[in-house]
Design a protein around this motif. Structure first.
Motif: not given
Ligand code: ADE
Length: 384
Positions: A176, A178-179, A181-182, A186, A217, A379, A382
């Protein structure tokens, strides 16, 4: 060395060279390894990992080791292991239980060997190791501080355990971030999946009709790359919103029953079962190539295909020909297992760098807690 089970130690030298080649493309993991070497966050700790045994995974394992961890690794798919990498890791003090092409029994025995090692952290891709701990190996739960999960399919499995109140330790969902799945899903899946199809078949993509099942993705990356290579791309997708996105991205979208009649190459990447099933096989053109890039080999109903066939034989490595009663031939790639890792080398190192940086930092997080985490899915924390 006796503790491990790998195919051939003579491959170790080649493995070292390939691991270093990938490592050059993994600057984030390298920075983490350098800090770990100074701070030793895992001194005296044991980490059990169930990941695709690739050059990228090797760099993650060595990063954990540089932080002081003892590590045991098994494969997260029977067909994704790079045997030279497995051998090289053993010579660097990692216990490895993985052989490319291992049968299902050996695959499961290897999962057990990792739990015999009594890990405190579980690092998984697909949740087979998490699943084993929660079923046949409950006695090993007492050592577990926490776990991580790499992939969408694994997170789906774990979320249903969480919902039922069955989850026995905190899990960080690397997928989950961003670094992860994106970038990995992708930008890694399209390239590695086409790479797998091409290495297996060497067919020309230009002008071919490719059917991509699933527009998450991963699916959208496969569709975009196939279009870039000149294929006519059809998307099948049961989620209406994603289906609409596919339409607006310029793809034809239709049910598999329609797509089956038109496709020449098929790739499933849905996370669902029987996406290409009996009714669809009847509709395929002669010579259709079918493959899967989802985590498990359940997206193509291979048993149904086998039952409908009068002959079954390998015509190339990773290409099995099924001849149906009417003489039509269907070519199944890589036993329906994830083709990007079965016939190629998985995602390139520069996207795995970010995914595996998340893995390394999530594992470290478990040992820096001032309060206990709940038995939930978290998650990736951060830090600002
Ligand atoms: N999943 C997809 N590609 C991978 C790779 N190169 N290494 C490990 N896991 C992967």
């Amino acid at each position: 060395m006796e503790a491990s089970d790998v195919k051939n130690f003579e491959l170790a030298e080649q493995g070292h060279l390939r691991i270093a080649w990938a490592g050059d493309q993994m600057p984030v993991l390298r920075m983490i390894a350098e800090r770990f070497a100074k701070e030793r966050p895992f001194a005296g700790k044991r980490i059990g990992a169930c990941l695709h045994v690739t050059t990228e995974t090797a760099n993650l394992m060595l990063t954990l080791k540089s932080g002081g961890a003892e590590v045991a690794l098994c494969a997260s798919n029977p067909l994704s292991t790079q045997d030279d990498v497995a051998a090289a890791l053993v010579t660097q003090g990692i216990q490895v239980y993985a052989k490319k092409g291992e049968d299902t029994k050996t695959y499961h025995e290897h999962l057990d060997r990792v739990l015999d090692f009594e890990p405190q952290i579980i690092m998984d891709d697909g949740a087979d190791l998490h699943g084993l701990l929660h079923s046949k190996r409950k006695e090993s739960l007492k050592n577990i501080v926490g776990g991580t999960e790499e992939t969408t399919t694994g997170v789906v499995r774990l979320r249903s355990m969480e919902k039922e109140g069955a989850l026995q330790y905190p899990v960080i969902s690397v997928n989950d971030a961003n670094t992860k799945h994106l970038f990995d899903n992708r930008y890694g899946t399209g390239q590695s999946t086409l790479d797998g199809i091409l290495r297996a078949t060497n067919v020309l993509l230009a002008g071919k009709t490719m059917v991509v099942a699933g527009y998450g993705w991963c699916g959208r990356d496969i569709a975009m790359r196939a279009k870039g290579m000149g294929s006519k791309v059809i998307v099948t997708e049961i989620d209406p919103l994603k289906a609409l996105e596919a339409v607006m991205d310029g793809f034809e979208v239709m049910p598999m029953k329609e797509a089956a009649k038109r496709g020449e190459i098929f790739v499933t990447v849905t996370g669902n079962m029987q996406v290409i099933a009996k009714d669809h096989f009847l509709l395929l053109k002669d010579g259709a190539i079918i493959s899967n890039s989802g985590h498990f080999n359940v997206e193509i109903d291979i048993d149904a295909l086998a039952a409908m066939s009068v002959r079954r034989r390998y015509v190339r490595e990773f290409v099995e020909e099924f001849t149906l009663g009417d003489g039509k031939r269907v070519f199944l790639l890589g036993e329906g297992r994830l083709i990007n890792l079965a016939a190629a080398e998985g995602h390139p190192a520069s996207v795995m760098d970010m995914s595996f940086a998340n893995q390394a930092l999530s594992a470290e997080f478990f040992f820096h807690l001032d309060k206990k985490m709940d038995r939930k899915i978290y998650k990736v924390p951060r830090s600002d």
